[in-house]
Design a protein around this motif. Structure first.
Motif, PDB file in Angstrom:
ATOM      1  N   GLU A 117      41.635  17.285  50.009  1.00 47.37           N
ATOM      2  CA  GLU A 117      42.899  17.938  50.352  1.00 47.37           C
ATOM      3  C   GLU A 117      43.977  17.480  49.379  1.00 47.37           C
ATOM      4  OE1 GLU A 117      44.472  18.046  54.578  1.00 47.37           O
ATOM      5  OE2 GLU A 117      45.916  16.637  53.681  1.00 47.37           O
ATOM      6  N   VAL A 118      44.831  18.426  48.999  1.00 41.20           N
ATOM      7  CA  VAL A 118      45.983  18.058  48.167  1.00 41.20           C
ATOM      8  C   VAL A 118      47.249  18.632  48.786  1.00 41.20           C
ATOM      9  CG1 VAL A 118      44.741  17.866  46.000  1.00 41.20           C
ATOM     10  CG2 VAL A 118      45.730  20.061  46.656  1.00 41.20           C
ATOM     11  N   ILE A 119      48.329  17.933  48.576  1.00 45.56           N
ATOM     12  CA  ILE A 119      49.645  18.407  48.995  1.00 45.56           C
ATOM     13  C   ILE A 119      50.552  18.420  47.782  1.00 45.56           C
ATOM     14  CG2 ILE A 119      51.661  18.011  50.442  1.00 45.56           C
ATOM     15  CD1 ILE A 119      49.831  16.691  52.480  1.00 45.56           C
ATOM     16  N   LEU A 120      51.074  19.579  47.481  1.00 47.84           N
ATOM     17  CA  LEU A 120      52.025  19.720  46.379  1.00 47.84           C
ATOM     18  C   LEU A 120      53.421  19.801  46.981  1.00 47.84           C
ATOM     19  CD1 LEU A 120      50.110  22.388  44.253  1.00 47.84           C
ATOM     20  CD2 LEU A 120      49.757  19.919  44.382  1.00 47.84           C
ATOM     21  N   ARG A 121      54.334  19.070  46.370  1.00 50.92           N
ATOM     22  CA  ARG A 121      55.656  18.936  46.969  1.00 50.92           C
ATOM     23  C   ARG A 121      56.735  19.587  46.115  1.00 50.92           C
ATOM     24  NH1 ARG A 121      54.584  15.389  51.020  1.00 50.92           N
ATOM     25  NH2 ARG A 121      52.756  14.103  50.656  1.00 50.92           N
ATOM     26  N   CYS A 122      57.736  20.071  46.812  1.00 45.63           N
ATOM     27  CA  CYS A 122      58.829  20.787  46.157  1.00 45.63           C
ATOM     28  C   CYS A 122      60.116  20.473  46.900  1.00 45.63           C
ATOM     29  CB  CYS A 122      58.529  22.289  46.199  1.00 45.63           C
ATOM     30  SG  CYS A 122      59.865  23.373  45.686  1.00 45.63           S
ATOM     31  N   VAL A 123      61.186  20.301  46.138  1.00 47.24           N
ATOM     32  CA  VAL A 123      62.519  20.230  46.726  1.00 47.24           C
ATOM     33  C   VAL A 123      63.300  21.428  46.198  1.00 47.24           C
ATOM     34  CG1 VAL A 123      64.627  18.897  46.994  1.00 47.24           C
ATOM     35  CG2 VAL A 123      62.424  17.725  46.860  1.00 47.24           C
ATOM     36  N   VAL A 166      51.636  26.126  54.206  1.00 49.00           N
ATOM     37  CA  VAL A 166      52.934  25.680  53.724  1.00 49.00           C
ATOM     38  C   VAL A 166      53.720  25.125  54.895  1.00 49.00           C
ATOM     39  CG1 VAL A 166      53.143  27.180  51.699  1.00 49.00           C
ATOM     40  CG2 VAL A 166      53.881  28.011  53.939  1.00 49.00           C
ATOM     41  N   GLU A 167      54.648  24.245  54.530  1.00 49.90           N
ATOM     42  CA  GLU A 167      55.417  23.587  55.572  1.00 49.90           C
ATOM     43  C   GLU A 167      56.753  23.162  54.996  1.00 49.90           C
ATOM     44  OE1 GLU A 167      54.268  20.321  58.986  1.00 49.90           O
ATOM     45  OE2 GLU A 167      53.761  19.863  56.918  1.00 49.90           O
ATOM     46  N   ARG A 168      57.759  23.164  55.841  1.00 42.94           N
ATOM     47  CA  ARG A 168      59.041  22.580  55.475  1.00 42.94           C
ATOM     48  C   ARG A 168      59.267  21.444  56.477  1.00 42.94           C
ATOM     49  NH1 ARG A 168      63.393  23.147  52.274  1.00 42.94           N
ATOM     50  NH2 ARG A 168      65.476  23.354  53.148  1.00 42.94           N
ATOM     51  N   PRO A 169      58.729  20.264  56.154  1.00 42.02           N
ATOM     52  CA  PRO A 169      58.693  19.184  57.152  1.00 42.02           C
ATOM     53  C   PRO A 169      60.060  18.597  57.492  1.00 42.02           C
ATOM     54  CG  PRO A 169      57.906  18.412  55.018  1.00 42.02           C
ATOM     55  CD  PRO A 169      58.105  19.886  54.894  1.00 42.02           C
ATOM     56  N   ASP A 170      61.019  18.776  56.582  1.00 37.79           N
ATOM     57  CA  ASP A 170      62.367  18.274  56.857  1.00 37.79           C
ATOM     58  C   ASP A 170      63.348  19.234  56.205  1.00 37.79           C
ATOM     59  OD1 ASP A 170      61.422  15.769  54.507  1.00 37.79           O
ATOM     60  OD2 ASP A 170      62.477  17.634  54.084  1.00 37.79           O
ATOM     61  N   GLY A 171      64.593  18.835  56.086  1.00 41.48           N
ATOM     62  CA  GLY A 171      65.578  19.772  55.570  1.00 41.48           C
ATOM     63  C   GLY A 171      65.558  19.983  54.079  1.00 41.48           C
ATOM     64  N   SER A 172      64.709  19.212  53.361  1.00 43.80           N
ATOM     65  CA  SER A 172      64.777  19.336  51.913  1.00 43.80           C
ATOM     66  C   SER A 172      63.438  19.658  51.257  1.00 43.80           C
ATOM     67  CB  SER A 172      65.344  18.056  51.298  1.00 43.80           C
ATOM     68  OG  SER A 172      64.541  16.950  51.633  1.00 43.80           O
ATOM     69  N   LYS A 196      47.986  35.550  34.441  1.00 43.80           N
ATOM     70  CA  LYS A 196      49.378  35.805  34.804  1.00 43.80           C
ATOM     71  C   LYS A 196      49.810  34.953  35.992  1.00 43.80           C
ATOM     72  CE  LYS A 196      48.089  39.806  37.576  1.00 43.80           C
ATOM     73  NZ  LYS A 196      48.291  41.250  37.791  1.00 43.80           N
ATOM     74  N   VAL A 197      51.105  34.859  36.161  1.00 46.30           N
ATOM     75  CA  VAL A 197      51.678  34.163  37.301  1.00 46.30           C
ATOM     76  C   VAL A 197      51.467  35.040  38.543  1.00 46.30           C
ATOM     77  CG1 VAL A 197      53.814  33.247  38.267  1.00 46.30           C
ATOM     78  CG2 VAL A 197      53.387  33.068  35.808  1.00 46.30           C
ATOM     79  N   GLU A 198      50.898  34.433  39.589  1.00 49.49           N
ATOM     80  CA  GLU A 198      50.531  35.211  40.789  1.00 49.49           C
ATOM     81  C   GLU A 198      51.261  34.687  42.017  1.00 49.49           C
ATOM     82  OE1 GLU A 198      45.928  36.267  40.588  1.00 49.49           O
ATOM     83  OE2 GLU A 198      46.289  34.114  40.330  1.00 49.49           O
ATOM     84  N   PHE A 199      51.741  35.588  42.824  1.00 46.55           N
ATOM     85  CA  PHE A 199      52.404  35.253  44.075  1.00 46.55           C
ATOM     86  C   PHE A 199      51.397  34.703  45.078  1.00 46.55           C
ATOM     87  CE2 PHE A 199      55.361  35.666  47.519  1.00 46.55           C
ATOM     88  CZ  PHE A 199      54.665  36.196  48.590  1.00 46.55           C
ATOM     89  N   LEU A 200      51.782  33.635  45.753  1.00 44.45           N
ATOM     90  CA  LEU A 200      50.966  33.097  46.842  1.00 44.45           C
ATOM     91  C   LEU A 200      51.612  33.377  48.194  1.00 44.45           C
ATOM     92  CD1 LEU A 200      49.900  29.582  45.496  1.00 44.45           C
ATOM     93  CD2 LEU A 200      48.517  31.647  45.631  1.00 44.45           C
ATOM     94  N   VAL A 201      52.861  32.917  48.366  1.00 46.03           N
ATOM     95  CA  VAL A 201      53.450  32.964  49.694  1.00 46.03           C
ATOM     96  C   VAL A 201      54.968  32.867  49.592  1.00 46.03           C
ATOM     97  CG1 VAL A 201      53.342  30.448  49.981  1.00 46.03           C
ATOM     98  CG2 VAL A 201      53.238  31.924  52.007  1.00 46.03           C
ATOM     99  N   SER A 202      55.644  33.466  50.559  1.00 46.28           N
ATOM    100  CA  SER A 202      57.083  33.269  50.712  1.00 46.28           C
ATOM    101  C   SER A 202      57.357  32.743  52.114  1.00 46.28           C
ATOM    102  CB  SER A 202      57.853  34.561  50.446  1.00 46.28           C
ATOM    103  OG  SER A 202      57.458  35.560  51.369  1.00 46.28           O
ATOM    104  N   PHE A 203      58.462  32.040  52.252  1.00 43.72           N
ATOM    105  CA  PHE A 203      58.741  31.281  53.485  1.00 43.72           C
ATOM    106  C   PHE A 203      60.217  31.382  53.771  1.00 43.72           C
ATOM    107  CE2 PHE A 203      57.118  28.023  56.348  1.00 43.72           C
ATOM    108  CZ  PHE A 203      58.213  27.234  56.660  1.00 43.72           C
ATOM    109  N   TYR A 204      60.548  31.735  55.003  1.00 37.71           N
ATOM    110  CA  TYR A 204      61.952  31.856  55.394  1.00 37.71           C
ATOM    111  C   TYR A 204      62.080  31.536  56.864  1.00 37.71           C
ATOM    112  CZ  TYR A 204      66.317  34.110  56.824  1.00 37.71           C
ATOM    113  OH  TYR A 204      67.545  34.354  57.365  1.00 37.71           O
ATOM    114  N   ASN A 205      63.117  30.827  57.213  1.00 42.05           N
ATOM    115  CA  ASN A 205      63.391  30.534  58.621  1.00 42.05           C
ATOM    116  C   ASN A 205      62.188  29.867  59.288  1.00 42.05           C
ATOM    117  OD1 ASN A 205      65.200  30.545  60.776  1.00 42.05           O
ATOM    118  ND2 ASN A 205      64.469  32.505  61.553  1.00 42.05           N
ATOM    119  N   ASN A 206      61.597  28.942  58.558  1.00 42.80           N
ATOM    120  CA  ASN A 206      60.489  28.142  59.065  1.00 42.80           C
ATOM    121  C   ASN A 206      59.218  28.916  59.372  1.00 42.80           C
ATOM    122  OD1 ASN A 206      61.371  25.440  58.940  1.00 42.80           O
ATOM    123  ND2 ASN A 206      62.736  25.833  60.672  1.00 42.80           N
TER     124      ASN A 206
END
Lengths: 115, 113
Positions: free
Chosen positions: A18-24, A67-73, A42-52
């Motif tokens: 398992e891997v977790i890639l992180r983004c702020v 995907v997850e937004r575990p905190d506010g950032s 080419k660059v390919e779309f995976l997922v979009s995320f809004y309002n949790n």
């Protein structure tokens, strides 16, 4: 200028791990995305995320991905059991509005190598 | 599924001359188009966009032209500078109802000093 930050810049993992890639994302942005680019393709779309929650996903984004937004950032992409074909550059992006026309801000990417 | 195509993988141009990067699309439903620039080891950077209701949009040295009947757009860079050397991606989307961009495969531009 505000930027999207991704960590790590390079990750090597064994197949099946398992891997977790992180983004702020940019702090006042509300929409978050993951894209990937397999080497030479080419660059390919995976997922979009809004309002949790996921607002849209591609056929690539199967049950192995989450995907997850575990905190506010932070905004994370998890691959549960990596395969060789998951090796790619993964880009996180964010935008203020969800309209596709607005232009995203991309991070510098995480190069994932599955061995 | 190649809805957005960039048929030239690379382009070399002398400094000061015009660079013209081309992009074709197949889906007539697309109504917004964007150009991104990408340097090695960096993410794509938004350059310029155009709505399908326009045929031209200009921002400094960068101009994007859209020919809807031909399903073709192009990016003109005038004058080209060595710092413009990068991979350029065109992307297409719908103005509403979706969050995703469909990218082309990119054109590597090299501006020769």
């Amino acid at each position: 200028e505000p930027e999207v930050t991704q960590t790590p810049s390079h990750q090597v993992t064994q197949m099946g791990q398992e891997v977790i890639l992180r983004c702020v994302p940019i702090s006042n942005h509300l929409y978050f995305y993951w894209y990937r680019q397999i080497l030479g393709q080419k660059v390919e779309f995976l997922v979009s995320f809004y309002n949790n929650e996921i607002s849209e996903k591609s056929e690539i984004f199967d049950d192995q991905f989450s995907v997850e937004r575990p905190d506010g950032s932070n905004f994370t992409l998890k691959i549960r059991s990596t395969k060789l074909e998951d090796s790619a550059m993964y880009f996180c992006a964010s935008s203020q509005t969800g309209q596709g026309a607005g232009g995203y801000t991309f991070g510098s990417g995480t190069r994932l190598t599955v061995v | 599924d190649q809805q957005v195509k960039q048929n030239s993988p690379s382009l070399s141009v002398q400094e000061g001359r015009i660079s013209i990067l081309n992009c074709d699309y197949t889906n007539s439903m697309f109504d917004y188009f964007l150009w991104y620039k990408k340097y090695p080891a960096e993410g794509p950077t938004f350059l310029i966009s155009i709505s399908s209701i326009k045929d031209k949009n200009e921002d400094g040295r960068f101009t994007v032209f859209l020919n809807k009947s031909a399903k073709h757009l192009s990016l003109h860079i005038v004058p080209s500078q060595p710092g413009d050397s990068a991979v350029y991606f065109c992307a297409a989307t719908l103005a509403s109802g979706t969050y995703k961009y469909i990218f082309g495969t990119g054109t590597r531009l090299k501006v020769l000093a």
